[in-house]
Write a protein that holds these residues in place. Structure first.
Motif, PDB file in Angstrom:
ATOM      1  N   PHE A 189       0.807  -1.221   0.000  1.00  0.00           N
ATOM      2  CA  PHE A 189       0.000   0.000   0.000  1.00  0.00           C
ATOM      3  C   PHE A 189       0.842   1.274   0.000  1.00  0.00           C
ATOM      4  N   ILE A 190       2.133   1.141  -0.216  1.00  0.00           N
ATOM      5  CA  ILE A 190       3.036   2.295  -0.213  1.00  0.00           C
ATOM      6  C   ILE A 190       3.416   2.645  -1.636  1.00  0.00           C
ATOM      7  N   LYS A 191       3.323   3.904  -1.974  1.00  0.00           N
ATOM      8  CA  LYS A 191       3.707   4.393  -3.299  1.00  0.00           C
ATOM      9  C   LYS A 191       4.807   5.428  -3.119  1.00  0.00           C
ATOM     10  N   HIS A 192       5.989   5.112  -3.616  1.00  0.00           N
ATOM     11  CA  HIS A 192       7.099   6.065  -3.600  1.00  0.00           C
ATOM     12  C   HIS A 192       7.088   6.806  -4.931  1.00  0.00           C
ATOM     13  N   PHE A 193       7.396   8.078  -4.918  1.00  0.00           N
ATOM     14  CA  PHE A 193       7.460   8.830  -6.164  1.00  0.00           C
ATOM     15  C   PHE A 193       8.489   9.938  -6.044  1.00  0.00           C
ATOM     16  N   ASP A 194       9.030  10.301  -7.184  1.00  0.00           N
ATOM     17  CA  ASP A 194       9.981  11.421  -7.221  1.00  0.00           C
ATOM     18  C   ASP A 194       9.215  12.722  -7.047  1.00  0.00           C
ATOM     19  N   VAL A 215       2.665  18.585  -5.193  1.00  0.00           N
ATOM     20  CA  VAL A 215       1.799  17.417  -5.056  1.00  0.00           C
ATOM     21  C   VAL A 215       0.530  17.877  -4.344  1.00  0.00           C
ATOM     22  N   VAL A 216      -0.616  17.600  -4.933  1.00  0.00           N
ATOM     23  CA  VAL A 216      -1.894  17.966  -4.338  1.00  0.00           C
ATOM     24  C   VAL A 216      -2.652  16.676  -4.030  1.00  0.00           C
ATOM     25  N   THR A 217      -3.138  16.556  -2.824  1.00  0.00           N
ATOM     26  CA  THR A 217      -3.860  15.346  -2.425  1.00  0.00           C
ATOM     27  C   THR A 217      -4.928  15.694  -1.394  1.00  0.00           C
ATOM     28  N   HIS A 221      -0.074  10.017   4.176  1.00  0.00           N
ATOM     29  CA  HIS A 221       1.204  10.365   3.599  1.00  0.00           C
ATOM     30  C   HIS A 221       2.262  10.436   4.682  1.00  0.00           C
ATOM     31  N   GLY A 222       3.479  10.265   4.283  1.00  0.00           N
ATOM     32  CA  GLY A 222       4.601  10.334   5.209  1.00  0.00           C
ATOM     33  C   GLY A 222       5.818  10.864   4.478  1.00  0.00           C
TER      34      GLY A 222
END
Length: 117
Positions: free
Chosen positions: A83-88, A95-97, A104-105
């Motif tokens: 369930f973890i998504k890493h992104f640059d 980043v808008v969420t 998020h972390g």
């Protein structure tokens, strides 16, 4: 202690840190809420997870064990690689969420790297 620890009254009402007429109360003592909230259809509406704000819970003794087992599972799932998504996040990007729908972390920052916002 941070001034944020005096921003609320014991009843949970906001207060000015300059207000001498009301008794301050630590944020952690008055900030209680469900972690997961469901809507009228039983669907997830909102998730509010904050380990830095989690404190002693106000559960009755007879529900504590069951709740802690569920909470333990919840925290394991939050850190499960499935369930973890890493992104640059390149410099200059945004980043808008939805903070109530996405947990998020922050990844560990190497000691030689400056972290500037």
């Amino acid at each position: 202690h941070s001034s944020r620890n005096t921003l609320y009254t014991p009843e949970g009402a906001p207060r000015s840190v300059y207000d001498k007429s009301t008794e301050p109360s630590p944020f952690e003592l008055v900030h209680t809420h469900p972690i997961i909230e469901l809507n009228a259809k039983g669907q997830m509406e909102k998730v509010v997870q904050s380990e830095t704000k989690r404190g002693v819970c106000a559960l009755s003794y007879d529900t504590y064990e069951e709740w802690m087992a569920a909470y333990s599972l919840w925290t394991q799932l939050c850190e499960d690689p499935r369930f973890i998504k890493h992104f640059d996040w390149p410099e200059g990007s945004c980043v808008v969420t939805n903070n109530y729908r996405t947990l998020h972390g922050r990844a560990t920052v190497p000691p030689e790297m400056n972290r500037t916002f």
